[in-house]
Design an enzyme around this catalytic site. Structure first.
Site, PDB file in Angstrom:
ATOM      1  N   ARG A  84       1.147  -0.747  -0.011  1.00 45.08           N
ATOM      2  CA  ARG A  84       0.032  -0.084   0.319  1.00 45.08           C
ATOM      3  C   ARG A  84       0.646   1.464  -0.143  1.00 45.08           C
ATOM      4  NH1 ARG A  84      -2.502   3.002   4.375  1.00 45.08           N
ATOM      5  NH2 ARG A  84      -3.602   4.502   3.372  1.00 45.08           N
ATOM      6  N   HIS A 128      -2.653  10.662   0.586  1.00 43.48           N
ATOM      7  CA  HIS A 128      -2.952  10.864   1.941  1.00 43.48           C
ATOM      8  C   HIS A 128      -1.213  11.991   2.002  1.00 43.48           C
ATOM      9  CE1 HIS A 128      -0.877   7.492   4.661  1.00 43.48           C
ATOM     10  NE2 HIS A 128      -0.763   8.499   5.081  1.00 43.48           N
ATOM     11  N   GLU A 173      -8.191   9.079   5.976  1.00 43.50           N
ATOM     12  CA  GLU A 173      -8.109   9.301   6.721  1.00 43.50           C
ATOM     13  C   GLU A 173      -8.297  10.770   6.815  1.00 43.50           C
ATOM     14  OE1 GLU A 173      -4.733   8.924   9.385  1.00 43.50           O
ATOM     15  OE2 GLU A 173      -4.402   6.796   9.866  1.00 43.50           O
ATOM     16  N   ASN A 299      -8.083   2.144   9.615  1.00 46.72           N
ATOM     17  CA  ASN A 299      -6.582   1.755  10.543  1.00 46.72           C
ATOM     18  C   ASN A 299      -6.285   2.491  12.199  1.00 46.72           C
ATOM     19  OD1 ASN A 299      -5.389   2.256   7.913  1.00 46.72           O
ATOM     20  ND2 ASN A 299      -4.794   4.963   7.985  1.00 46.72           N
ATOM     21  N   GLU A 353      -3.547  -0.031   7.886  1.00 46.96           N
ATOM     22  CA  GLU A 353      -2.689   0.053   8.614  1.00 46.96           C
ATOM     23  C   GLU A 353      -2.901  -0.070  10.134  1.00 46.96           C
ATOM     24  OE1 GLU A 353      -1.301   4.391   9.429  1.00 46.96           O
ATOM     25  OE2 GLU A 353      -2.019   4.627   7.320  1.00 46.96           O
TER      26      GLU A 353
HETATM   27  C1  GCO Z   1      -2.005   7.819   9.173  1.00 46.65           C
HETATM   28  C2  GCO Z   1      -0.364   7.696   9.019  1.00 46.65           C
HETATM   29  C3  GCO Z   1       0.312   7.464   9.361  1.00 46.65           C
HETATM   30  C4  GCO Z   1       1.240   7.522  10.634  1.00 46.65           C
HETATM   31  C5  GCO Z   1       0.281   6.741  10.859  1.00 46.65           C
HETATM   32  C6  GCO Z   1       1.542   6.730  12.229  1.00 46.65           C
HETATM   33  O1  GCO Z   1      -2.801   6.841   8.280  1.00 46.65           O
HETATM   34  O2  GCO Z   1      -2.609   7.844  10.729  1.00 46.65           O
HETATM   35  O3  GCO Z   1      -1.403   7.413   7.540  1.00 46.65           O
HETATM   36  O4  GCO Z   1       0.896   8.170   8.216  1.00 46.65           O
HETATM   37  O5  GCO Z   1       2.259   7.829   9.725  1.00 46.65           O
HETATM   38  O6  GCO Z   1      -0.380   6.545  11.697  1.00 46.65           O
HETATM   39  O7  GCO Z   1       0.910   8.030  13.225  1.00 46.65           O
END
Ligand code: GCO
Length: 452
Positions: A84, A128, A173, A299, A353
């Protein structure tokens, strides 16, 4: 206090379960101003004093833009089925609309072809967070015009890569981009306005639905969805006030996104709470947002505890904390997945994640990160628990492949299963990477034995 569930024998997942590792463009690529890339809001944000804990930026990061081929070999060595990653919008379309940057597109084409050549399925995320600064200058996600620009960007990426990627995620997110970017302002673009944040969230959701429709209209075969950061939210006590606070916070983090995506409506209690800060919504928007998805990405890092008087402190529970001061709470992942199944007509779920930042000293060429291995093991077990209780899961991706730029925390927090020495760019597999590799080979062997 040991909060981990007893170690179970390694759970056997279905043969088609997608195991992967995850990264994002801004956090690893570097090359922030070469080959025609335009500035992103994160490039600008890093330049502001006091925004990034160690004063760093994404200028070099993991130098993945140069080292992508070796990095793909490293990914392949883990035995994962999927990778990903995200594409940087300003790298491929420097001002966010109009002209495309051939060199940026070529980079992602090499990456995708390189993954396929190594037998790894590309899971692409379009947004992202590294949003074109030129569009931010025109109001960013609070400007409704951005919605159409995003659809054009999605179609442009599809035209180039759509025949080869397994999956396209619209946004990663939206809560973070909306609230941390535009309400608390601790992330780019650093705006502090609740009404702006609410409008941003609505446009993110709207552009997600419109982009999925546009992609399907052009015959996109990749599976389509969005990624949400979710966390069970609990009251610090059983008092009515704490429970009400937890309900509202869950409204802002989870229901604000899940209700429109699956029920075509914003939650009434959150709208009431927002009052005059509620977003402007046009006729037809909610149906577009509720366009069915092929999967939902989640995530998951920790639970969230809240108290009405704000007195809750994360050290109170006695749970182990990661370097981010996030409680280690694997059972929360099972709870969360069961709740999604109970409350919403969800498509197959992916953990897009999951992982932790820990102190990771590199000693004699080795990183003994037993805490991270235990974190991954217990969370994977929690996914299996949910599956045993009927939740349809498509896959699991570790955050992150390698140590990288952790946004406002800079390079101080390390989430990788691979260690990066930022002075030399040397990569070293941590013990957790070796553990994942052996876990995956056991899974693969068991799947083969079953098929025989
Ligand atoms: C997230 C983020 C990541 C961060 C991870 C840790 O999507 O929140 O995609 O970029 O690095 O979550 O905080």
């Amino acid at each position: 206090m040991n909060t981990h569930p007893a170690t179970h024998p390694p759970a056997q997942f279905p043969a088609d379960f997608v195991w992967g590792v995850a990264t994002s463009a801004f956090q690893i690529e570097g090359a922030s101003d070469v080959d025609g890339k335009g500035p992103s809001i994160w490039d600008s944000f890093c330049k502001l004093p006091g925004t990034i804990a160690d004063g760093s930026d994404g200028h070099v990061a993991c130098d993945h833009y140069q080292r992508w081929s070796d990095d793909l070999d490293m990914i392949a060595s883990l035995g994962v089925k999927a990778y990903r990653f995200s594409t940087s919008w300003p790298r491929v379309q420097p001002t966010g609309s109009g002209a495309w940057n051939a060199k940026g597109l070529d980079f992602y084409e090499r990456l995708v072809d390189g993954l396929l050549a190594r037998g790894i399925a590309p899971y692409l995320t379009l947004n992202h967070w590294d949003f074109p600064q030129a569009l931010q200058d025109k109001g960013g996600w609070a400007n409704r015009d951005t919605v159409q620009h995003f659809v054009d960007y999605a179609l442009g990426m599809h035209a180039r890569l759509g025949d080869r990627v397994a999956s396209i995620t619209t946004h990663n997110e939206p809560w973070v981009m909306s609230v941390l970017g535009n309400e608390t302002g601790i992330f780019a673009p650093g705006i502090k306005n609740r009404g702006t944040a609410a409008q941003v969230s609505h446009h993110l959701l709207l552009s997600h639905g419109l982009a999925m429709r546009a992609l399907r209209d052009v015959g996109c075969k990749a599976s389509l969805g969005i990624v949400l950061n979710l966390s069970p939210i609990q009251g610090a006590s059983d008092s009515a006030a704490d429970r009400a606070k937890a309900y509202l916070e869950d409204g802002r983090l989870a229901r604000w996104y899940l209700d429109p995506l699956f029920k075509a409506a914003y939650p009434a209690d959150v709208l009431t709470d927002l009052g005059a800060d509620a977003p402007q919504v046009q006729n037809g928007d909610m149906d577009i947002i509720a366009t069915p998805m092929d999967y939902l990405g989640i995530n998951y890092y920790s639970r969230t505890v809240v108290s009405a008087d704000g007195s809750w402190n994360v050290r109170q529970s006695g749970l182990e904390l990661t370097e981010m001061d996030w409680e280690i709470y694997p059972q929360g992942l099972t709870e969360l997945l069961l709740r999604l199944k109970r409350d919403y007509p969800v498509p197959p779920l992916f953990i897009t994640e999951n992982g932790g930042a820990f102190k990771d000293p590199l000693v004699n060429g080795q990183v003994h990160d037993a805490d991270r291995t235990r974190y991954l093991q217990t969370h994977i077990e929690s996914v299996h628990q949910a599956m045993r209780q009927g939740v349809k899961m498509g896959g699991y991706m570790v955050w992150s492949l390698m140590d990288n730029f952790e946004w406002a925390s800079g390079y101080a927090k390390r989430f990788g299963i691979v260690h990066v020495d930022y002075a030399t760019q040397a990569r070293t597999l941590k013990d957790s990477a070796y553990w994942y590799q052996s876990f995956l080979s056991t899974q693969a062997a068991a799947a083969l034995a079953k098929a025989a």
